[in-house]
Enzyme design. Structure first.
Site, PDB file in Angstrom:
ATOM      1  N   GLY A  16       0.784  -1.235   0.000  1.00 45.27           N
ATOM      2  CA  GLY A  16       0.000   0.000   0.000  1.00 45.27           C
ATOM      3  C   GLY A  16       0.812   1.279   0.000  1.00 45.27           C
ATOM      4  O   GLY A  16       0.331   2.317   0.448  1.00 45.27           O
ATOM      5  N   SER A  17       2.029   1.240  -0.545  1.00 44.19           N
ATOM      6  CA  SER A  17       2.815   2.479  -0.545  1.00 44.19           C
ATOM      7  C   SER A  17       2.203   3.517  -1.493  1.00 44.19           C
ATOM      8  O   SER A  17       2.301   4.723  -1.238  1.00 44.19           O
ATOM      9  CB  SER A  17       4.284   2.211  -0.883  1.00 44.19           C
ATOM     10  OG  SER A  17       4.436   1.837  -2.224  1.00 44.19           O
ATOM     11  N   ASN A  18       1.570   3.061  -2.564  1.00 44.63           N
ATOM     12  CA  ASN A  18       0.889   4.030  -3.447  1.00 44.63           C
ATOM     13  C   ASN A  18      -0.317   4.648  -2.753  1.00 44.63           C
ATOM     14  O   ASN A  18      -0.560   5.852  -2.871  1.00 44.63           O
ATOM     15  CB  ASN A  18       0.480   3.351  -4.762  1.00 44.63           C
ATOM     16  CG  ASN A  18       1.635   3.288  -5.749  1.00 44.63           C
ATOM     17  OD1 ASN A  18       2.088   4.319  -6.238  1.00 44.63           O
ATOM     18  ND2 ASN A  18       2.130   2.091  -6.014  1.00 44.63           N
ATOM     19  N   ASN A 111      -5.600   2.681 -12.638  1.00 38.14           N
ATOM     20  CA  ASN A 111      -4.635   1.659 -12.212  1.00 38.14           C
ATOM     21  C   ASN A 111      -3.235   2.228 -12.368  1.00 38.14           C
ATOM     22  O   ASN A 111      -2.992   3.054 -13.242  1.00 38.14           O
ATOM     23  CB  ASN A 111      -4.772   0.411 -13.101  1.00 38.14           C
ATOM     24  CG  ASN A 111      -3.760  -0.663 -12.732  1.00 38.14           C
ATOM     25  OD1 ASN A 111      -3.514  -0.923 -11.558  1.00 38.14           O
ATOM     26  ND2 ASN A 111      -3.150  -1.280 -13.726  1.00 38.14           N
ATOM     27  N   HIS A 113       0.622   0.863 -13.088  1.00 40.94           N
ATOM     28  CA  HIS A 113       1.353  -0.323 -13.548  1.00 40.94           C
ATOM     29  C   HIS A 113       2.848   0.012 -13.562  1.00 40.94           C
ATOM     30  O   HIS A 113       3.231   1.082 -14.054  1.00 40.94           O
ATOM     31  CB  HIS A 113       0.869  -0.718 -14.947  1.00 40.94           C
ATOM     32  CG  HIS A 113       1.528  -1.965 -15.439  1.00 40.94           C
ATOM     33  ND1 HIS A 113       1.218  -3.214 -14.934  1.00 40.94           N
ATOM     34  CD2 HIS A 113       2.506  -2.158 -16.353  1.00 40.94           C
ATOM     35  CE1 HIS A 113       1.963  -4.121 -15.534  1.00 40.94           C
ATOM     36  NE2 HIS A 113       2.757  -3.507 -16.395  1.00 40.94           N
ATOM     37  N   ASP A 154      -4.721  -3.577 -18.594  1.00 37.45           N
ATOM     38  CA  ASP A 154      -3.663  -2.565 -18.772  1.00 37.45           C
ATOM     39  C   ASP A 154      -3.798  -1.806 -20.092  1.00 37.45           C
ATOM     40  O   ASP A 154      -2.838  -1.163 -20.537  1.00 37.45           O
ATOM     41  CB  ASP A 154      -2.256  -3.191 -18.677  1.00 37.45           C
ATOM     42  CG  ASP A 154      -1.955  -3.749 -17.288  1.00 37.45           C
ATOM     43  OD1 ASP A 154      -2.517  -3.234 -16.302  1.00 37.45           O
ATOM     44  OD2 ASP A 154      -1.167  -4.704 -17.192  1.00 37.45           O
ATOM     45  N   GLU A 183       6.322   6.002  -9.119  1.00 38.14           N
ATOM     46  CA  GLU A 183       4.899   5.657  -9.049  1.00 38.14           C
ATOM     47  C   GLU A 183       4.171   6.590  -8.087  1.00 38.14           C
ATOM     48  O   GLU A 183       3.068   7.067  -8.361  1.00 38.14           O
ATOM     49  CB  GLU A 183       4.711   4.212  -8.574  1.00 38.14           C
ATOM     50  CG  GLU A 183       5.087   3.168  -9.598  1.00 38.14           C
ATOM     51  CD  GLU A 183       4.758   1.761  -9.116  1.00 38.14           C
ATOM     52  OE1 GLU A 183       3.687   1.565  -8.524  1.00 38.14           O
ATOM     53  OE2 GLU A 183       5.581   0.863  -9.316  1.00 38.14           O
TER      54      GLU A 183
HETATM   55  C1  GAR Z   1       3.344  -1.330  -7.406  1.00 38.59           C
HETATM   56  O1  GAR Z   1       4.619  -1.408  -7.947  1.00 38.59           O
HETATM   57  C2  GAR Z   1       2.306  -1.384  -8.514  1.00 38.59           C
HETATM   58  O2  GAR Z   1       2.682  -0.707  -9.658  1.00 38.59           O
HETATM   59  C3  GAR Z   1       2.231  -2.867  -8.758  1.00 38.59           C
HETATM   60  O3  GAR Z   1       2.274  -3.447  -7.479  1.00 38.59           O
HETATM   61  C4  GAR Z   1       3.021  -2.602  -6.596  1.00 38.59           C
HETATM   62  C5  GAR Z   1       2.187  -2.293  -5.386  1.00 38.59           C
HETATM   63  O4  GAR Z   1       2.920  -1.567  -4.439  1.00 38.59           O
HETATM   64  N1  GAR Z   1       1.044  -3.214  -9.476  1.00 38.59           N
HETATM   65  C6  GAR Z   1       1.015  -4.131 -10.453  1.00 38.59           C
HETATM   66  O5  GAR Z   1       1.973  -4.804 -10.774  1.00 38.59           O
HETATM   67  C7  GAR Z   1      -0.343  -4.293 -11.139  1.00 38.59           C
HETATM   68  N2  GAR Z   1      -0.170  -4.829 -12.439  1.00 38.59           N
HETATM   69  P1  GAR Z   1       2.198  -0.856  -3.217  1.00 38.59           P
HETATM   70  O6  GAR Z   1       1.254  -1.890  -2.588  1.00 38.59           O
HETATM   71  O7  GAR Z   1       3.318  -0.515  -2.288  1.00 38.59           O
HETATM   72  O8  GAR Z   1       1.449   0.347  -3.715  1.00 38.59           O
END
Ligand code: GAR
Length: 216
Positions: A16-18, A111, A113, A154, A183
């Protein structure tokens, strides 16, 4: 600003850093909106801890509790609609949903990616696998893409992209970490623009409208 704040819902599976980047940007006043609901497919996703720490409602919807992917997608849509969510954020959500979840939020579901779409994307490309594929291919730049979600995995209109160099001694982990920093900025930018009413989709093209002068 007097206009209504956008109600955000997030779909998460992992760290969940995003999500955190968006929460931080809301707290800083950069994003004119509020995360009102976080849904996870995994009961122990750390993203849920982040949501609870911020006082946000959470729900866990595990796919194995539903007879089909369509039923699961419908349950997600119901949950988001009950919370009157305006914009849905896939924030590291590792499930592919069907039209039942996508159609009610067309143009209102994003989303992120971890690659430069249309490279290294689509079914099977998620998390570490994306970076392994990029390194294996030998690309010299990679990056991230924020896009609107369509049924084509995507494949929806692109909102923001950011690039990073690929270094000769990169591992999937070092490349992932460099991209993840971008990101966080890219997602905040995309959400900020949406909440400010500055994104207009024209076919495959997302136009970024100029900032409106205060009071207009
Ligand atoms: C992120 O790098 C995101 O782009 C990727 O998962 C990670 C989640 O990080 N998503 C995908 O690969 C979807 N196709 P987070 O939980 O720290 O946000």
């Amino acid at each position: 600003m007097c206009e209504q704040r956008t109600r955000l819902g997030a779909l998460v599976s992992g760290g969940g850093s995003n999500l955190q980047a968006v929460l931080d940007a809301i707290a800083a006043g950069t994003i004119h909106g509020d995360v009102v609901l976080v849904i996870s497919d995994r009961p122990h996703a750390y993203a849920l801890e982040r949501a609870r720490a911020a006082g946000i409602a959470t729900a866990v919807l595990t796919p194995d509790a539903y007879p089909s992917r369509e039923a699961y997608s419908q349950a997600i849509a119901d949950c988001l609609q009950q919370a009157s969510v305006d914009l849905v954020l896939y924030a590291g959500f590792m499930r592919i949903v069907t039209r039942e979840a996508i159609a009610p939020f067309r143009g209102r579901m994003m989303n992120i990616h971890p690659a430069l779409i249309p490279s290294f994307c689509g079914p099977g490309f998620y998390g570490r696998r994306v970076h392994e594929a990029a390194l294996h291919y030998g690309v010299k730049v990679s990056g991230c893409t924020v896009h609107f979600v369509e049924e084509d995995v995507d494949g929806g209109p692109i909102i923001v992209q950011r690039t990073v160099p690929v270094l000769e001694d990169d591992t999937p982990e070092t490349l992932a970490a460099r991209i993840l920093e971008q990101e966080h900025q890219a997602y905040v930018e995309a959400v900020r623009l949406f909440c400010a009413g500055r994104l207009r989709v024209e076919g495959r093209l997302v136009r970024i409208l100029p900032e409106r002068p205060v009071g207009v």
